[in-house]
Enzyme design. Sequence first.
Site, short mmCIF file in Angstrom:
data_model
loop_
_atom_site.label_atom_id
_atom_site.label_comp_id
_atom_site.label_asym_id
_atom_site.label_seq_id
_atom_site.Cartn_x
_atom_site.Cartn_y
_atom_site.Cartn_z
N LYS A 73 0.85 -1.26 0.11
CA LYS A 73 -0.02 -0.19 0.01
C LYS A 73 0.73 1.14 -0.08
O LYS A 73 1.69 1.41 0.93
CB LYS A 73 -0.87 -0.10 1.16
CG LYS A 73 -2.26 0.63 1.07
CD LYS A 73 -2.86 0.34 2.57
CE LYS A 73 -4.37 0.69 2.28
NZ LYS A 73 -4.68 0.86 3.92
N ILE A 74 0.53 2.02 -0.95
CA ILE A 74 1.28 3.19 -1.13
C ILE A 74 0.60 4.56 -1.31
O ILE A 74 -0.38 4.45 -1.90
CB ILE A 74 2.38 3.06 -2.39
CG1 ILE A 74 3.33 1.78 -2.24
CG2 ILE A 74 3.02 4.29 -2.93
CD1 ILE A 74 4.10 1.53 -3.35
#
Length: 215
Positions: A83-84
Amino acid sequence: MKFFLDTANVPEIREAAALGLCDGVTTNPSLLAREDGDPREIVREIAKICDGPISAEVVGMTAEEMVREGLEWAKVADNVVVKIPMTTEGLKAIRTLSEQGIATNTTLIFQPVQALMAAKSGASMVSPFVGRLDDIQAPGMELIETIRQIFENYDIATEILVASIRSPMHVLDAARIGADIATMPFSVLETLARHPLTDIGIERFLADWEKVKNR
Ligand code: E4P
């Protein structure tokens, strides 16, 4: 529509899995901070319980740091999705990780073109936050509608993951719009299964059965 659990709490994930309603899990630094123990171990355990995608978030701010952390998260389990956050550095990291075959989920999306940019960079999923928009009196579900429309216009395969869900109505609206995934706290999942008329109906059937069971 897939049902994801928005939690890092292992007992809740076990319960949702037992219901057959855990298609994946989203964690974030705040959710992991609420649980005891090493975050990596928690994510490893979650990934064993739920074989769907398990999002684990990077905290570095540069693309280099995000890629380094993302590669570490990807080693934790085969079903981990990195997750960015939606920043320009984040977009670079998404590109690098997706070129290496690592699935990514772009988080903290609050306007439609952010979702388009993340998809163009190679994100597997985008996470628009509906509840946090509602909190500031901006209609969160309109964002989902617009992203759905844009992705359909251009045949974009990136999945729309509705995040920051606070109520059963958010889940219903997400399904109506055709979002791919709704990630929800366990409390919302439980509430979705209930209706007062279901409870009243069960009570009546049981009461009537009492009258006949000794015949
Ligand atoms: C999920 O990916 C998000 O991190 C989460 O849904 C955020 O929810 P919140 O706005 O209730 O913190």
